[in-house]
Design a protein around this motif. Structure first.
Motif, PDB file in Angstrom:
ATOM      1  N   ASP A 117       0.824  -1.205   0.000  1.00 52.61           N
ATOM      2  CA  ASP A 117       0.000   0.000   0.000  1.00 52.61           C
ATOM      3  C   ASP A 117       0.867   1.267   0.000  1.00 52.61           C
ATOM      4  OD1 ASP A 117      -2.184  -1.662   0.063  1.00 52.61           O
ATOM      5  OD2 ASP A 117      -2.560  -1.426   2.207  1.00 52.61           O
ATOM      6  N   ARG A 118       1.975   1.229   0.726  1.00 48.06           N
ATOM      7  CA  ARG A 118       2.867   2.391   0.748  1.00 48.06           C
ATOM      8  C   ARG A 118       3.563   2.567  -0.602  1.00 48.06           C
ATOM      9  NH1 ARG A 118       0.305   2.170   4.327  1.00 48.06           N
ATOM     10  NH2 ARG A 118      -0.755   3.605   2.903  1.00 48.06           N
ATOM     11  N   ARG A 123       4.220   5.666  -5.526  1.00 49.64           N
ATOM     12  CA  ARG A 123       4.187   5.746  -6.988  1.00 49.64           C
ATOM     13  C   ARG A 123       3.223   6.833  -7.454  1.00 49.64           C
ATOM     14  NH1 ARG A 123       3.551   0.313  -8.115  1.00 49.64           N
ATOM     15  NH2 ARG A 123       1.303   0.504  -8.344  1.00 49.64           N
ATOM     16  N   GLY A 124       2.070   6.919  -6.789  1.00 53.63           N
ATOM     17  CA  GLY A 124       1.114   7.943  -7.157  1.00 53.63           C
ATOM     18  C   GLY A 124       1.594   9.352  -6.859  1.00 53.63           C
ATOM     19  N   PHE A 203      14.297   0.940  -9.151  1.00 49.82           N
ATOM     20  CA  PHE A 203      13.506   1.620  -8.135  1.00 49.82           C
ATOM     21  C   PHE A 203      14.409   2.293  -7.097  1.00 49.82           C
ATOM     22  CE2 PHE A 203      11.750   1.555  -3.852  1.00 49.82           C
ATOM     23  CZ  PHE A 203      10.555   2.230  -4.019  1.00 49.82           C
ATOM     24  N   THR A 204      15.396   1.554  -6.597  1.00 48.73           N
ATOM     25  CA  THR A 204      16.246   2.077  -5.531  1.00 48.73           C
ATOM     26  C   THR A 204      17.043   3.282  -6.003  1.00 48.73           C
ATOM     27  OG1 THR A 204      16.407  -0.178  -4.658  1.00 48.73           O
ATOM     28  CG2 THR A 204      17.959   1.444  -3.795  1.00 48.73           C
ATOM     29  N   LEU A 210      15.369  10.894  -5.692  1.00 50.09           N
ATOM     30  CA  LEU A 210      14.308  11.685  -5.077  1.00 50.09           C
ATOM     31  C   LEU A 210      14.691  12.087  -3.646  1.00 50.09           C
ATOM     32  CD1 LEU A 210      11.188   9.650  -6.292  1.00 50.09           C
ATOM     33  CD2 LEU A 210      11.842  11.944  -7.032  1.00 50.09           C
ATOM     34  N   ALA A 211      15.325  11.161  -2.931  1.00 48.65           N
ATOM     35  CA  ALA A 211      15.740  11.453  -1.562  1.00 48.65           C
ATOM     36  C   ALA A 211      16.819  12.537  -1.534  1.00 48.65           C
ATOM     37  CB  ALA A 211      16.240  10.179  -0.887  1.00 48.65           C
ATOM     38  N   GLU A 212      17.749  12.459  -2.473  1.00 47.55           N
ATOM     39  CA  GLU A 212      18.780  13.499  -2.561  1.00 47.55           C
ATOM     40  C   GLU A 212      18.156  14.867  -2.794  1.00 47.55           C
ATOM     41  OE1 GLU A 212      23.100  12.301  -3.975  1.00 47.55           O
ATOM     42  OE2 GLU A 212      21.618  11.667  -5.470  1.00 47.55           O
ATOM     43  N   ALA A 213      17.128  14.908  -3.624  1.00 46.26           N
ATOM     44  CA  ALA A 213      16.441  16.177  -3.886  1.00 46.26           C
ATOM     45  C   ALA A 213      15.764  16.712  -2.629  1.00 46.26           C
ATOM     46  CB  ALA A 213      15.412  15.990  -5.002  1.00 46.26           C
TER      47      ALA A 213
END
Length: 416
Positions: A117-118, A123-124, A203-204, A210-213
């Motif tokens: 679910d997470r 993704r959304g 994915f990773t 995204l995490a770096e951003a």
């Protein structure tokens, strides 16, 4: 709060993402030059909450003995004078009861369903892409005896309201049309229509970007020497490039987690169980799988990843060996070649091995330790990809002092 994460596999990166989402300053320390370059690199690609089942189950000891002598053996044991291996095997055998199986599977499905679910939510929200598909998973039975033994799994699926389908041979072909080209006399299957597939490595890496951003710092190419304990707490991470300090520390080092924690007096019942995969380019899409098929006889998963077929599985208990015996490749080639003949170019396939961090009860170790600012997110075995987002979200909640949305007390190291 500043949080230092040890390890940038899918578990470490997912943890970094959710901790950053919660507003923490995060640094990830990794010995490799980038994320997901070890166990997360070329796994089977399946995201299968409903198939989150313990390896330790009633009847497994006798099955394991038979597997050891099969031509294409799903289990390989290389005994060695290793007390950690002996303790792990003994503890696993202790979990091979109906009562323990029910408890352990319930824990695993709870976390895996939450994680799915997470992932859908993530993704959304971000549009992250990783050759994902949402077309279910088919567990294929070559023998009627396998088909007749699915009652205990169905009971757990029903108890957890997980949708499933029991299929005959024709139903399996309808779900996976490429099976029509197979001459294997398989008898049927168990299909979970809500399961997904995707490339864990893609994915990773995408999530790390995204995490770096969001401000997460990734320190790649740093060898972690030890965790420094002072005054009953962790005071820093000693690396070959100096010490890194934080308020909280999260160990997400997979199979290497127990080696890092032993000097602190923490015994972690995690042992490496080696898996293998091949990745072949598709040469005939009509013959290729559309999603993931689990070959129950050989414990092999066959997954469609874009224009490639990933074939992964088997279990080899041989310590921290990373060699690539050709006979393991032949087993993977036999599994996919017999079920999806001429679908992929097996001669051009890449061959890989990874060390899965397995616990004796197959349930990950997720949560705090008796050292106040030290946390664990490890021991996911074959299900790190399936459980990554849920595990990352849960550990971010726990470090933030929040109550997670699911029960987590029975996932912590304290259960041992």
């Amino acid at each position: 709060m500043k949080v230092a994460i040890l390890g940038s596999g899918v578990i470490g990166v997912a943890s970094a993402w959710y901790l950053a989402e919660a507003g923490h300053e995060v640094v990830v320390i990794e010995r490799q030059p980038g994320p997901a370059l070890e166990t997360s690199f070329a796994n089977a690609g399946e995201i299968s909450p409903g198939y989150a089942s313990p390896w330790a189950a009633p009847g497994i000891p006798m099955k394991a003995l038979r597997w050891l002598f099969m031509h294409h053996a799903p289990l390989v044991l290389r005994p060695k004078p290793d007390m950690a291996m002996l303790r792990w095997l003994t503890a696993m055998l202790g979990n091979c009861t109906a009562e323990r199986y029910k408890i352990n599977k319930g824990r695993m499905v709870r976390l895996a369903e939450y994680s799915r679910d997470r992932l859908i939510e993530l993704r959304g929200a971000t549009g992250i892409a990783y050759d994902e598909r949402s077309q279910g998973t088919l567990q294929l039975f070559r023998k009627q005896q396998q088909m007749d033994g699915i009652g205990k799994d169905i009971a757990v699926l029903e108890a957890d309201d997980v949708p499933f389908e029991v299929l005959d041979r024709a139903g399996c072909i309808a779900a996976e049309p490429g099976l029509a080209f197979s001459e294997e006399p398989f008898v049927g299957g168990l299909r979970l229509p809500h399961d997904e597939t995707g490339d864990c490595f893609k994915f990773t890496n995408a999530l790390a970007a995204l995490a770096e951003a969001k401000g997460v710092r990734f320190d790649y190419g740093r060898t972690i020497l030890r965790l420094v304990k002072e005054g009953g707490r962790i005071a820093g991470v000693e690396t070959d490039a100096g010490r890194v300090t934080a308020d909280a520390y999260l160990v997400a080092l997979g199979s290497y987690s127990p080696l890092m924690l032993a000097p602190l007096g923490l015994t972690l019942p995690v042992y490496p169980v080696k898996g293998y995969s091949i990745t072949a380019p598709i040469v005939d899409a009509a013959r290729a799988p559309v999603s993931t098929l689990l070959d129950e006889s050989y414990k092999v998963a066959i997954t469609r990843l874009g224009d490639r077929i990933r074939v992964g599985g088997m279990a080899e208990i041989s310590g921290y060996s990373r060699d690539l015996p050709p006979e393991r490749r032949r087993t993977l080639e036999y599994s996919v070649g017999s079920l999806f003949p001429q679908a992929g170019d097996l001669a051009a396939a890449t061959f890989w091995s990874g060390l899965r961090p397995m616990t004796p009860d197959s349930t990950p170790i997720l949560g705090p330790t008796r050292i106040p600012n030290l946390y664990l997110n490890t021991g996911h075995g074959t299900l790190g990809w399936t459980m990554a987002c849920g595990s990352g979200h849960v550990i971010a909640d726990l470090i933030s002092g929040k109550t997670p949305a699911i029960e987590t007390a029975d996932l912590a190291l304290s259960r041992y």
